[in-house]
Design a protein around this motif. Sequence first.
Motif, PDB file in Angstrom:
ATOM      1  N   GLY A  89       3.436  10.271  13.601  1.00 59.58           N
ATOM      2  CA  GLY A  89       2.617  10.297  12.387  1.00 59.58           C
ATOM      3  C   GLY A  89       3.248   9.477  11.283  1.00 59.58           C
ATOM      4  N   ARG A  90       4.569   9.507  11.217  1.00 60.91           N
ATOM      5  CA  ARG A  90       5.276   8.700  10.215  1.00 60.91           C
ATOM      6  C   ARG A  90       5.024   7.207  10.454  1.00 60.91           C
ATOM      7  NH1 ARG A  90       9.526   5.613  10.073  1.00 60.91           N
ATOM      8  NH2 ARG A  90      10.367   5.179   8.028  1.00 60.91           N
ATOM      9  N   LEU A  91       5.066   6.796  11.745  1.00 60.30           N
ATOM     10  CA  LEU A  91       4.799   5.390  12.062  1.00 60.30           C
ATOM     11  C   LEU A  91       3.351   5.029  11.732  1.00 60.30           C
ATOM     12  CD1 LEU A  91       6.657   4.903  15.468  1.00 60.30           C
ATOM     13  CD2 LEU A  91       7.316   4.032  13.242  1.00 60.30           C
ATOM     14  N   LEU A  92       2.434   5.977  11.964  1.00 63.11           N
ATOM     15  CA  LEU A  92       1.029   5.734  11.648  1.00 63.11           C
ATOM     16  C   LEU A  92       0.855   5.539  10.143  1.00 63.11           C
ATOM     17  CD1 LEU A  92      -1.989   5.700  12.462  1.00 63.11           C
ATOM     18  CD2 LEU A  92      -1.984   8.174  12.239  1.00 63.11           C
ATOM     19  N   ILE A  93       1.497   6.402   9.361  1.00 66.73           N
ATOM     20  CA  ILE A  93       1.400   6.304   7.895  1.00 66.73           C
ATOM     21  C   ILE A  93       2.015   4.993   7.423  1.00 66.73           C
ATOM     22  CG2 ILE A  93       2.288   7.323   5.751  1.00 66.73           C
ATOM     23  CD1 ILE A  93       1.876  10.062   7.157  1.00 66.73           C
ATOM     24  N   ARG A  94       3.105   4.583   8.078  1.00 72.46           N
ATOM     25  CA  ARG A  94       3.750   3.312   7.742  1.00 72.46           C
ATOM     26  C   ARG A  94       2.768   2.154   7.920  1.00 72.46           C
ATOM     27  NH1 ARG A  94       9.049   1.361   7.324  1.00 72.46           N
ATOM     28  NH2 ARG A  94       9.339  -0.521   8.540  1.00 72.46           N
ATOM     29  N   ARG A  95       2.056   2.206   9.037  1.00 71.44           N
ATOM     30  CA  ARG A  95       1.076   1.156   9.317  1.00 71.44           C
ATOM     31  C   ARG A  95      -0.083   1.198   8.319  1.00 71.44           C
ATOM     32  NH1 ARG A  95      -0.579  -3.464  12.480  1.00 71.44           N
ATOM     33  NH2 ARG A  95      -2.807  -3.511  12.156  1.00 71.44           N
ATOM     34  N   LEU A  96      -0.608   2.391   8.042  1.00 71.41           N
ATOM     35  CA  LEU A  96      -1.757   2.514   7.142  1.00 71.41           C
ATOM     36  C   LEU A  96      -1.375   2.085   5.729  1.00 71.41           C
ATOM     37  CD1 LEU A  96      -3.268   5.900   8.386  1.00 71.41           C
ATOM     38  CD2 LEU A  96      -4.170   3.615   8.775  1.00 71.41           C
ATOM     39  N   THR A  97      -0.157   2.416   5.301  1.00 68.93           N
ATOM     40  CA  THR A  97       0.321   2.010   3.970  1.00 68.93           C
ATOM     41  C   THR A  97       0.410   0.493   3.898  1.00 68.93           C
ATOM     42  OG1 THR A  97       1.687   3.993   4.035  1.00 68.93           O
ATOM     43  CG2 THR A  97       2.096   2.467   2.232  1.00 68.93           C
ATOM     44  N   TRP A  98       0.950  -0.089   4.969  1.00 71.95           N
ATOM     45  CA  TRP A  98       1.064  -1.547   5.003  1.00 71.95           C
ATOM     46  C   TRP A  98      -0.310  -2.206   4.940  1.00 71.95           C
ATOM     47  CZ3 TRP A  98      -0.626  -4.921   8.952  1.00 71.95           C
ATOM     48  CH2 TRP A  98      -0.162  -6.242   8.844  1.00 71.95           C
ATOM     49  N   GLU A  99      -1.278  -1.637   5.699  1.00 68.25           N
ATOM     50  CA  GLU A  99      -2.634  -2.207   5.696  1.00 68.25           C
ATOM     51  C   GLU A  99      -3.247  -2.127   4.303  1.00 68.25           C
ATOM     52  OE1 GLU A  99      -5.154  -0.435   8.640  1.00 68.25           O
ATOM     53  OE2 GLU A  99      -4.262  -1.593  10.266  1.00 68.25           O
ATOM     54  N   SER A 100      -3.021  -1.015   3.612  1.00 65.51           N
ATOM     55  CA  SER A 100      -3.628  -0.881   2.287  1.00 65.51           C
ATOM     56  C   SER A 100      -2.970  -1.842   1.297  1.00 65.51           C
ATOM     57  CB  SER A 100      -3.551   0.558   1.791  1.00 65.51           C
ATOM     58  OG  SER A 100      -2.248   0.886   1.455  1.00 65.51           O
ATOM     59  N   THR A 101      -1.649  -2.102   1.437  1.00 67.40           N
ATOM     60  CA  THR A 101      -1.009  -3.071   0.537  1.00 67.40           C
ATOM     61  C   THR A 101      -1.493  -4.486   0.854  1.00 67.40           C
ATOM     62  OG1 THR A 101       0.921  -3.080   2.005  1.00 67.40           O
ATOM     63  CG2 THR A 101       1.105  -1.793   0.007  1.00 67.40           C
ATOM     64  N   GLN A 102      -1.729  -4.770   2.147  1.00 67.81           N
ATOM     65  CA  GLN A 102      -2.254  -6.078   2.530  1.00 67.81           C
ATOM     66  C   GLN A 102      -3.649  -6.282   1.924  1.00 67.81           C
ATOM     67  OE1 GLN A 102      -0.818  -8.564   4.945  1.00 67.81           O
ATOM     68  NE2 GLN A 102       0.854  -7.443   4.048  1.00 67.81           N
ATOM     69  N   GLN A 103      -4.459  -5.226   2.018  1.00 69.86           N
ATOM     70  CA  GLN A 103      -5.815  -5.288   1.493  1.00 69.86           C
ATOM     71  C   GLN A 103      -5.789  -5.512  -0.008  1.00 69.86           C
ATOM     72  OE1 GLN A 103      -8.437  -5.351   3.346  1.00 69.86           O
ATOM     73  NE2 GLN A 103      -9.904  -5.398   1.671  1.00 69.86           N
ATOM     74  N   LYS A 104      -4.864  -4.783  -0.675  1.00 66.88           N
ATOM     75  CA  LYS A 104      -4.743  -4.897  -2.129  1.00 66.88           C
ATOM     76  C   LYS A 104      -4.287  -6.309  -2.514  1.00 66.88           C
ATOM     77  CE  LYS A 104      -3.239  -1.863  -5.865  1.00 66.88           C
ATOM     78  NZ  LYS A 104      -2.867  -2.949  -6.770  1.00 66.88           N
ATOM     79  N   ALA A 105      -3.366  -6.877  -1.720  1.00 66.40           N
ATOM     80  CA  ALA A 105      -2.867  -8.224  -2.011  1.00 66.40           C
ATOM     81  C   ALA A 105      -3.990  -9.242  -1.896  1.00 66.40           C
ATOM     82  CB  ALA A 105      -1.724  -8.576  -1.052  1.00 66.40           C
ATOM     83  N   ILE A 106      -4.871  -9.036  -0.913  1.00 65.89           N
ATOM     84  CA  ILE A 106      -5.999  -9.955  -0.734  1.00 65.89           C
ATOM     85  C   ILE A 106      -6.955  -9.824  -1.915  1.00 65.89           C
ATOM     86  CG2 ILE A 106      -8.055 -10.428   0.661  1.00 65.89           C
ATOM     87  CD1 ILE A 106      -6.339  -9.544   3.113  1.00 65.89           C
ATOM     88  N   GLU A 107      -7.192  -8.578  -2.338  1.00 65.30           N
ATOM     89  CA  GLU A 107      -8.135  -8.375  -3.443  1.00 65.30           C
ATOM     90  C   GLU A 107      -7.588  -8.895  -4.769  1.00 65.30           C
ATOM     91  OE1 GLU A 107      -8.789  -4.183  -3.278  1.00 65.30           O
ATOM     92  OE2 GLU A 107     -10.067  -4.324  -1.532  1.00 65.30           O
ATOM     93  N   ASP A 108      -6.247  -8.767  -4.969  1.00 63.84           N
ATOM     94  CA  ASP A 108      -5.653  -9.191  -6.239  1.00 63.84           C
ATOM     95  C   ASP A 108      -5.371 -10.678  -6.309  1.00 63.84           C
ATOM     96  OD1 ASP A 108      -3.574  -6.190  -6.685  1.00 63.84           O
ATOM     97  OD2 ASP A 108      -5.700  -6.616  -7.028  1.00 63.84           O
ATOM     98  N   LYS A 109      -5.519 -11.332  -5.166  1.00 68.82           N
ATOM     99  CA  LYS A 109      -5.199 -12.764  -5.118  1.00 68.82           C
ATOM    100  C   LYS A 109      -6.161 -13.506  -6.030  1.00 68.82           C
ATOM    101  CE  LYS A 109      -4.321 -16.313  -1.653  1.00 68.82           C
ATOM    102  NZ  LYS A 109      -4.431 -16.667  -0.240  1.00 68.82           N
ATOM    103  N   PRO A 110      -5.626 -14.303  -6.961  1.00 68.17           N
ATOM    104  CA  PRO A 110      -6.555 -15.009  -7.870  1.00 68.17           C
ATOM    105  C   PRO A 110      -7.351 -16.051  -7.112  1.00 68.17           C
ATOM    106  CG  PRO A 110      -4.291 -15.731  -8.215  1.00 68.17           C
ATOM    107  CD  PRO A 110      -4.223 -14.624  -7.229  1.00 68.17           C
ATOM    108  N   THR A 111      -8.643 -16.065  -7.358  1.00 68.48           N
ATOM    109  CA  THR A 111      -9.490 -17.051  -6.682  1.00 68.48           C
ATOM    110  C   THR A 111      -9.465 -18.340  -7.492  1.00 68.48           C
ATOM    111  OG1 THR A 111     -11.363 -16.133  -7.862  1.00 68.48           O
ATOM    112  CG2 THR A 111     -11.021 -15.366  -5.613  1.00 68.48           C
ATOM    113  N   ASN A 112      -9.369 -19.467  -6.795  1.00 66.87           N
ATOM    114  CA  ASN A 112      -9.273 -20.774  -7.488  1.00 66.87           C
ATOM    115  C   ASN A 112     -10.639 -21.269  -7.892  1.00 66.87           C
ATOM    116  OD1 ASN A 112      -6.527 -20.837  -7.277  1.00 66.87           O
ATOM    117  ND2 ASN A 112      -6.595 -21.713  -5.238  1.00 66.87           N
TER     118      ASN A 112
END
Lengths: 112, 117
Positions: A89-112
């Motif tokens: 479960g800890r590894l699963l949470i690690r993965r889900l946390t990483w996915e949410s930070t990746q998603q957030k990074a994509i959303e926060d990326k300034p569009t040119n």
Amino acid sequence: MASKVSGMFWTWVHSSTGPKTTHFWAPVCNWFFPIQALYDWNRDPAKISKEMQCVLVCYSSLFMRWALRISPQSYILFCMHLFNATLQGRLLIRRLTWESTQQKAIEDKPTN
Amino acid sequence: MFGIVPKLQQYVCAWNFWPAFMKRFFMSEKGPFTIFFWTPLAKWGISIANIGDMRKPVEQVNTLQQCVIAWTGLLFTRWCFIITPRVYSLVICNFCMAQTGLYQLYRKHQQGKLFTR
């Protein structure tokens, strides 16, 4: 005293559920699941399989209940599945946390 | 633990439109309201997850995890033959688990990444 202990040990070694049989090694090798999860404590989240981790958490949760409902109850099996469910479960949470930070990074990326 | 499942079982079995064989199935000691029904399905889940992971790149496959799955599957296949009662569905389940684990390891070996994390 020493010979009594030695006698008990060798009786166990040669018994029908001792280390010369599959009855012993099958539950022992179940412990490799939580040991693997400990070895992968800092595994790169990109290389963790979400589906497999979900399945392993469900598998161990169900078998925790099963270990207490069989006759005779197996507390060692219960502990093993408890550790496994927690660690996988800890590894699963690690993965889900990483996915949410990746998603957030994509959303926060300034569009040119 | 809280008596929820027996109450749910009674509630479901009280519905009149179930045929007799369905009611017998629901009330059986290895039926869907007991843990003995769901644990083999959980083991099948491991094989199904592994089959799903076969389309992922091999870098995402965990070598140690697949070794453990393959070895556990093989040993439990043997264990299922020596326990009483012999449950062949569990034999097939454990055998499939071992096969999917071995195939994943073969995929990694083919690309020379068997020992990379």
